[in-house]
Design a protein around this motif. Structure first.
Motif, PDB file in Angstrom:
ATOM      1  N   ARG A  55       0.836  -1.197   0.000  1.00  0.00           N
ATOM      2  CA  ARG A  55       0.000   0.000   0.000  1.00  0.00           C
ATOM      3  C   ARG A  55       0.874   1.253   0.000  1.00  0.00           C
ATOM      4  N   LYS A  56       1.980   1.178   0.726  1.00  0.00           N
ATOM      5  CA  LYS A  56       2.890   2.309   0.822  1.00  0.00           C
ATOM      6  C   LYS A  56       4.301   1.780   1.051  1.00  0.00           C
ATOM      7  N   LEU A  57       5.233   2.306   0.281  1.00  0.00           N
ATOM      8  CA  LEU A  57       6.618   1.865   0.424  1.00  0.00           C
ATOM      9  C   LEU A  57       7.384   2.815   1.335  1.00  0.00           C
ATOM     10  N   GLU A  58       8.122   2.260   2.238  1.00  0.00           N
ATOM     11  CA  GLU A  58       9.016   3.025   3.086  1.00  0.00           C
ATOM     12  C   GLU A  58      10.454   2.659   2.730  1.00  0.00           C
ATOM     13  N   PRO A  59      11.388   3.609   2.808  1.00  0.00           N
ATOM     14  CA  PRO A  59      12.778   3.306   2.472  1.00  0.00           C
ATOM     15  C   PRO A  59      13.350   2.140   3.262  1.00  0.00           C
ATOM     16  N   ILE A  91      11.041  -0.371 -11.676  1.00  0.00           N
ATOM     17  CA  ILE A  91       9.874   0.182 -12.359  1.00  0.00           C
ATOM     18  C   ILE A  91       8.635  -0.459 -11.759  1.00  0.00           C
ATOM     19  N   TYR A  92       7.696   0.363 -11.301  1.00  0.00           N
ATOM     20  CA  TYR A  92       6.424  -0.137 -10.792  1.00  0.00           C
ATOM     21  C   TYR A  92       5.361  -0.002 -11.876  1.00  0.00           C
ATOM     22  N   ILE A  93       4.588  -1.071 -12.065  1.00  0.00           N
ATOM     23  CA  ILE A  93       3.506  -1.084 -13.050  1.00  0.00           C
ATOM     24  C   ILE A  93       2.175  -1.259 -12.324  1.00  0.00           C
ATOM     25  N   ASP A  94       1.169  -0.499 -12.772  1.00  0.00           N
ATOM     26  CA  ASP A  94      -0.225  -0.681 -12.355  1.00  0.00           C
ATOM     27  C   ASP A  94      -0.521  -0.177 -10.953  1.00  0.00           C
ATOM     28  N   ARG A  95       0.401  -0.325 -10.024  1.00  0.00           N
ATOM     29  CA  ARG A  95       0.206   0.153  -8.648  1.00  0.00           C
ATOM     30  C   ARG A  95       1.220   1.250  -8.379  1.00  0.00           C
ATOM     31  N   SER A  96       0.865   2.198  -7.553  1.00  0.00           N
ATOM     32  CA  SER A  96       1.795   3.308  -7.285  1.00  0.00           C
ATOM     33  C   SER A  96       1.990   3.512  -5.793  1.00  0.00           C
ATOM     34  N   SER A 123      -3.654   1.062  -5.413  1.00  0.00           N
ATOM     35  CA  SER A 123      -3.846   2.411  -5.960  1.00  0.00           C
ATOM     36  C   SER A 123      -4.709   2.391  -7.213  1.00  0.00           C
ATOM     37  N   SER A 124      -4.587   1.341  -8.042  1.00  0.00           N
ATOM     38  CA  SER A 124      -5.392   1.257  -9.256  1.00  0.00           C
ATOM     39  C   SER A 124      -6.879   1.144  -8.911  1.00  0.00           C
ATOM     40  N   THR A 125      -7.193   0.334  -7.910  1.00  0.00           N
ATOM     41  CA  THR A 125      -8.586   0.190  -7.473  1.00  0.00           C
ATOM     42  C   THR A 125      -9.109   1.491  -6.886  1.00  0.00           C
ATOM     43  N   LYS A 126      -8.290   2.143  -6.081  1.00  0.00           N
ATOM     44  CA  LYS A 126      -8.705   3.416  -5.481  1.00  0.00           C
ATOM     45  C   LYS A 126      -9.057   4.444  -6.553  1.00  0.00           C
ATOM     46  N   GLU A 127      -8.263   4.492  -7.622  1.00  0.00           N
ATOM     47  CA  GLU A 127      -8.512   5.456  -8.698  1.00  0.00           C
ATOM     48  C   GLU A 127      -9.805   5.122  -9.448  1.00  0.00           C
TER      49      GLU A 127
END
Length: 338
Positions: free
Chosen positions: A130-134, A144-149, A192-196
């Motif tokens: 859901r969320k990336l942390e360092p 490269i991220y595809i479809d989800r952000s 993120s794709s579903t949320k959009e």
């Protein structure tokens, strides 16, 4: 000699040259004569010598392996992206490792940490995070991220379909078909794709002054439903199909869900598209193979895959990589369910 596995030192011995000379010829770098090259290549062919790709990569610090992570390799959308990316990298001298994360955050994290530790030169990920942390990943390679952000990190790029725009088109089309609109999704609503897609659906309803609870969340994942559409057991959905006197319009989070809803509607005797209109998302092969064929939002898989592959390879070669998300347009494909 027939069953012997030849090593680079054996080839060097046979040709009367040093190991470093054999390495230079095979890697096409450094100085050597045409006669030496011809002799070494002939010996490699005769004795079926093949380089150890991983060992060579570790020695030269020039890895030729790409990791591709997907939530479920059986999903047609993900499989099509993998196939397209694999083809591109193979043509450019790279091998790929495909990792099926089973929609597990922990599996994804383990794969990323392992592959980024001197194995892969770069990664293409359809993420479950859901969320990336360092601190989540030991990120030492481009991604490269595809479809989800997930939240962007350094040396990463997001390539996304216009999920919001696709939702606007689908919802408006249902309303134009005089159908009472609902959105059907699965438990993975945090993507993120579903949320959009949900955001686009809600914005159209707000603009059209359509009120009431119109988000239906099923208990099964889309991959489970496509294999067993009879497992839809959602009281809200079944009551709408049974009791709604107006034409109904279902915009589903993807084609797998649309397919399952089509099967349920047929089983319940609901006429498509006279009593029920259905629009999916992805334009997977299932949408056109379904009877009736499913109206859907088409994602441009060739464009997504080529942009992801090209940008990753450019980044690996130390060229600049854009940090801004790339949004790929989608299109409405009209078929029998509307």
């Amino acid at each position: 000699m027939k069953n012997k596995q030849f090593l680079i030192k054996d080839i060097a011995e046979i040709c009367g040259v040093s190991i470093s000379t054999v390495s230079r010829v095979l890697n096409k770098n450094g100085r050597y004569s045409q006669a030496t090259e011809k002799k070494i290549l002939a010996a490699c062919k005769k004795y079926n010598y093949q380089q150890n790709v991983i060992a060579r990569s570790l020695r030269t610090n020039s890895l030729k392996i790409i990791g591709i992570l997907v939530p479920d390799i059986t999903n047609p959308f993900y499989a099509a992206i993998v196939k397209s990316c694999e083809s591109y990298f193979f043509k450019n001298g790279y091998l790929t490792i495909v990792c099926n994360t089973e929609r597990s955050f922990e599996n994804e994290q383990r794969y990323v940490n392992a592959l980024s530790n001197h194995i892969a030169a770069g990664l293409i990920i359809i993420s479950n995070q859901r969320k990336l942390e360092p601190t989540n990943y030991n990120l030492t390679i481009p991604i490269i991220y595809i479809d989800r952000s997930p939240a962007p990190l350094q040396n990463t790029l997001m390539i996304l379909s216009d999920n919001y725009g696709g939702a606007l088109a689908a919802t408006n089309y249902l309303i134009n078909c005089k159908a009472d609109p609902y959105f059907i999704t699965t438990p993975t609503t945090e993507a993120s794709s579903t949320k959009e897609r949900i955001r686009g659906f809600k914005d159209v309803l707000k603009k059209q002054h359509i009120h009431g609870e119109r988000i239906i969340t099923l208990n099964n994942t889309s991959d489970e439903l496509v294999n067993s559409p009879q497992n839809i057991n959602n009281t809200q959905l079944i009551n709408i199909l049974k009791n709604n006197k107006n034409k109904i319009g279902f915009f589903t989070v993807n084609d797998n869900v649309a397919f399952a809803v089509v099967k349920l509607a047929i089983y319940m005797g609901v006429k498509i598209p006279d009593q029920l209109c259905i629009i999916g998302f992805d334009d997977s092969p299932l949408a056109s193979l379904s009877v009736p064929q499913i109206t859907t939002i088409r994602q441009n898989i060739p464009r997504i895959s080529s942009l992801a592959s090209e940008n990753l390879l450019n980044s690996i070669k130390k060229r600049t990589i854009s940090q801004s998300p790339v949004i790929i347009p989608v299109s409405l494909v009209k078929r029998d369910t509307t």
